[in-house]
Design a protein around this motif. Structure first.
Motif, PDB file in Angstrom:
ATOM      1  N   HIS A 158       0.810  -1.217   0.000  1.00  0.00           N
ATOM      2  CA  HIS A 158       0.000   0.000   0.000  1.00  0.00           C
ATOM      3  C   HIS A 158       0.848   1.274   0.000  1.00  0.00           C
ATOM      4  CE1 HIS A 158      -3.065  -2.972   1.005  1.00  0.00           C
ATOM      5  NE2 HIS A 158      -3.867  -2.138   0.365  1.00  0.00           N
ATOM      6  N   GLY A 159       2.100   1.147  -0.409  1.00  0.00           N
ATOM      7  CA  GLY A 159       2.909   2.331  -0.649  1.00  0.00           C
ATOM      8  C   GLY A 159       3.724   2.857   0.515  1.00  0.00           C
ATOM      9  N   PHE A 160       3.779   2.138   1.619  1.00  0.00           N
ATOM     10  CA  PHE A 160       4.612   2.569   2.736  1.00  0.00           C
ATOM     11  C   PHE A 160       6.067   2.238   2.443  1.00  0.00           C
ATOM     12  CE2 PHE A 160       0.544   2.620   4.753  1.00  0.00           C
ATOM     13  CZ  PHE A 160       0.646   3.538   5.782  1.00  0.00           C
ATOM     14  N   GLU A 161       6.950   3.003   3.050  1.00  0.00           N
ATOM     15  CA  GLU A 161       8.382   2.778   2.921  1.00  0.00           C
ATOM     16  C   GLU A 161       8.985   2.662   4.315  1.00  0.00           C
ATOM     17  OE1 GLU A 161       9.837   6.150   0.765  1.00  0.00           O
ATOM     18  OE2 GLU A 161       8.832   5.556  -1.089  1.00  0.00           O
ATOM     19  N   TYR A 162      10.111   1.953   4.397  1.00  0.00           N
ATOM     20  CA  TYR A 162      10.817   1.848   5.669  1.00  0.00           C
ATOM     21  C   TYR A 162      11.335   3.222   6.070  1.00  0.00           C
ATOM     22  CZ  TYR A 162      10.731  -3.174   4.830  1.00  0.00           C
ATOM     23  OH  TYR A 162      10.333  -4.454   4.600  1.00  0.00           O
ATOM     24  N   TYR A 163      11.295   3.494   7.390  1.00  0.00           N
ATOM     25  CA  TYR A 163      11.702   4.806   7.869  1.00  0.00           C
ATOM     26  C   TYR A 163      12.644   4.712   9.065  1.00  0.00           C
ATOM     27  CZ  TYR A 163      11.197   9.780   8.975  1.00  0.00           C
ATOM     28  OH  TYR A 163      11.429  11.109   9.206  1.00  0.00           O
ATOM     29  N   GLY A 164      13.230   3.570   9.279  1.00  0.00           N
ATOM     30  CA  GLY A 164      14.189   3.414  10.368  1.00  0.00           C
ATOM     31  C   GLY A 164      13.635   2.609  11.526  1.00  0.00           C
ATOM     32  N   LYS A 165      14.554   2.206  12.389  1.00  0.00           N
ATOM     33  CA  LYS A 165      14.180   1.399  13.547  1.00  0.00           C
ATOM     34  C   LYS A 165      13.517   2.249  14.609  1.00  0.00           C
ATOM     35  CE  LYS A 165      16.557  -2.777  14.029  1.00  0.00           C
ATOM     36  NZ  LYS A 165      17.186  -3.626  14.981  1.00  0.00           N
ATOM     37  N   ALA A 166      12.490   1.693  15.206  1.00  0.00           N
ATOM     38  CA  ALA A 166      11.840   2.342  16.341  1.00  0.00           C
ATOM     39  C   ALA A 166      12.409   1.777  17.643  1.00  0.00           C
ATOM     40  CB  ALA A 166      10.335   2.125  16.279  1.00  0.00           C
ATOM     41  N   SER A 167      12.688   0.471  17.631  1.00  0.00           N
ATOM     42  CA  SER A 167      13.280  -0.221  18.781  1.00  0.00           C
ATOM     43  C   SER A 167      14.019  -1.439  18.238  1.00  0.00           C
ATOM     44  CB  SER A 167      12.190  -0.651  19.767  1.00  0.00           C
ATOM     45  OG  SER A 167      11.428  -1.717  19.219  1.00  0.00           O
ATOM     46  N   SER A 168      14.511  -2.269  19.122  1.00  0.00           N
ATOM     47  CA  SER A 168      15.221  -3.459  18.649  1.00  0.00           C
ATOM     48  C   SER A 168      14.275  -4.444  17.955  1.00  0.00           C
ATOM     49  CB  SER A 168      15.940  -4.152  19.811  1.00  0.00           C
ATOM     50  OG  SER A 168      15.005  -4.553  20.789  1.00  0.00           O
ATOM     51  N   ASP A 169      12.969  -4.364  18.260  1.00  0.00           N
ATOM     52  CA  ASP A 169      11.981  -5.295  17.703  1.00  0.00           C
ATOM     53  C   ASP A 169      11.041  -4.676  16.686  1.00  0.00           C
ATOM     54  OD1 ASP A 169      13.030  -7.053  19.570  1.00  0.00           O
ATOM     55  OD2 ASP A 169      11.379  -6.809  20.976  1.00  0.00           O
ATOM     56  N   THR A 170      11.083  -3.349  16.539  1.00  0.00           N
ATOM     57  CA  THR A 170      10.111  -2.678  15.676  1.00  0.00           C
ATOM     58  C   THR A 170      10.792  -1.672  14.748  1.00  0.00           C
ATOM     59  OG1 THR A 170       9.678  -0.903  17.263  1.00  0.00           O
ATOM     60  CG2 THR A 170       8.280  -2.870  17.415  1.00  0.00           C
ATOM     61  N   GLN A 171      10.069  -1.343  13.683  1.00  0.00           N
ATOM     62  CA  GLN A 171      10.562  -0.331  12.757  1.00  0.00           C
ATOM     63  C   GLN A 171       9.426   0.602  12.376  1.00  0.00           C
ATOM     64  OE1 GLN A 171      12.048  -3.004   9.826  1.00  0.00           O
ATOM     65  NE2 GLN A 171      10.225  -2.861   8.567  1.00  0.00           N
ATOM     66  N   TYR A 172       9.813   1.796  11.959  1.00  0.00           N
ATOM     67  CA  TYR A 172       8.838   2.756  11.469  1.00  0.00           C
ATOM     68  C   TYR A 172       8.664   2.576   9.972  1.00  0.00           C
ATOM     69  CZ  TYR A 172       9.221   5.430  15.819  1.00  0.00           C
ATOM     70  OH  TYR A 172       9.185   5.827  17.124  1.00  0.00           O
ATOM     71  N   MET A 173       7.463   2.866   9.509  1.00  0.00           N
ATOM     72  CA  MET A 173       7.176   2.944   8.080  1.00  0.00           C
ATOM     73  C   MET A 173       6.353   4.211   7.869  1.00  0.00           C
ATOM     74  SD  MET A 173       6.336  -1.057   7.128  1.00  0.00           S
ATOM     75  CE  MET A 173       6.744  -0.889   5.379  1.00  0.00           C
ATOM     76  N   ILE A 174       6.524   4.831   6.692  1.00  0.00           N
ATOM     77  CA  ILE A 174       5.778   6.054   6.399  1.00  0.00           C
ATOM     78  C   ILE A 174       5.232   6.005   4.980  1.00  0.00           C
ATOM     79  CG2 ILE A 174       7.060   7.541   7.985  1.00  0.00           C
ATOM     80  CD1 ILE A 174       8.488   8.681   5.449  1.00  0.00           C
ATOM     81  N   LYS A 175       4.233   6.849   4.778  1.00  0.00           N
ATOM     82  CA  LYS A 175       3.627   7.003   3.451  1.00  0.00           C
ATOM     83  C   LYS A 175       3.216   8.461   3.315  1.00  0.00           C
ATOM     84  CE  LYS A 175      -0.473   5.626   0.811  1.00  0.00           C
ATOM     85  NZ  LYS A 175      -0.097   4.834  -0.341  1.00  0.00           N
ATOM     86  N   GLU A 176       3.637   9.075   2.239  1.00  0.00           N
ATOM     87  CA  GLU A 176       3.165  10.431   1.942  1.00  0.00           C
ATOM     88  C   GLU A 176       1.729  10.321   1.437  1.00  0.00           C
ATOM     89  OE1 GLU A 176       5.008  13.135   2.725  1.00  0.00           O
ATOM     90  OE2 GLU A 176       6.490  11.682   3.420  1.00  0.00           O
ATOM     91  N   ILE A 177       0.848  11.155   1.980  1.00  0.00           N
ATOM     92  CA  ILE A 177      -0.561  11.071   1.604  1.00  0.00           C
ATOM     93  C   ILE A 177      -0.994  12.370   0.966  1.00  0.00           C
ATOM     94  CG2 ILE A 177      -1.150   9.276   3.234  1.00  0.00           C
ATOM     95  CD1 ILE A 177      -2.283  11.473   5.087  1.00  0.00           C
TER      96      ILE A 177
END
Length: 155
Positions: free
Chosen positions: A136-155
């Protein structure tokens, strides 16, 4: 299974504003999420109040049961970033377009509040969710924690 436009049009998304209903829905969806909501947020009553006061709860219902849930915060008016806190679909109705429809409505809600970006945090191990977001067009945006990552989408 891919959803047809006809199926997608039949998926009705509603906004829930009642505090008790929000808490009920969170408890109802607890095990749908990996990790579960209560393993991350033990005080669902306080979390429900936070959502009620600052967020948006979007649901899909099938007769009298909730089958889809999304929680969206769209109150960063300075940065214009909305945050998708949760999105989940009950087992048995997954892959039917409900998640896509919820995501579309979250994007519409965020845009209506002048947001420009949608951000979320996802468990690195949750490959199914990551695949959904990438589709659905999200991209990786870096680690949030050791177990999670951020993703973002321009809307």
């Amino acid at each position: 299974m891919r959803e047809s436009n006809e199926q997608k049009d039949k998926i009705i998304v509603k906004i829930v504003e009642d505090l008790r209903t929000i808490e009920y829905i969170l408890r109802d969806f607890d095990a749908v999420f990996v990790p579960s909501i209560t393993s991350q947020i033990p005080d669902l009553e306080a979390y429900s109040k936070k959502i009620h006061n600052h967020g948006n709860v979007l649901v899909v219902m099938e007769t009298t049961r909730y089958i889809g849930l999304a929680v969206l915060y769209a109150n960063d008016f300075e940065g214009k970033v909305a945050y998708l806190s949760q999105i989940g679909v009950k087992p048995g109705v997954q892959q039917s377009g409900i998640g896509t429809r919820l995501l579309e409505e979250c994007i519409n809600k965020a845009k209506s509040l002048s947001m420009e970006t949608l951000k979320l945090e996802v468990a690195i191990a949750n490959e199914k969710a990551i695949s959904f977001y990438l589709k659905h067009g999200f991209e990786y945006y870096g680690k949030a924690s050791s177990d999670t990552q951020y993703m973002i989408k321009e809307i």
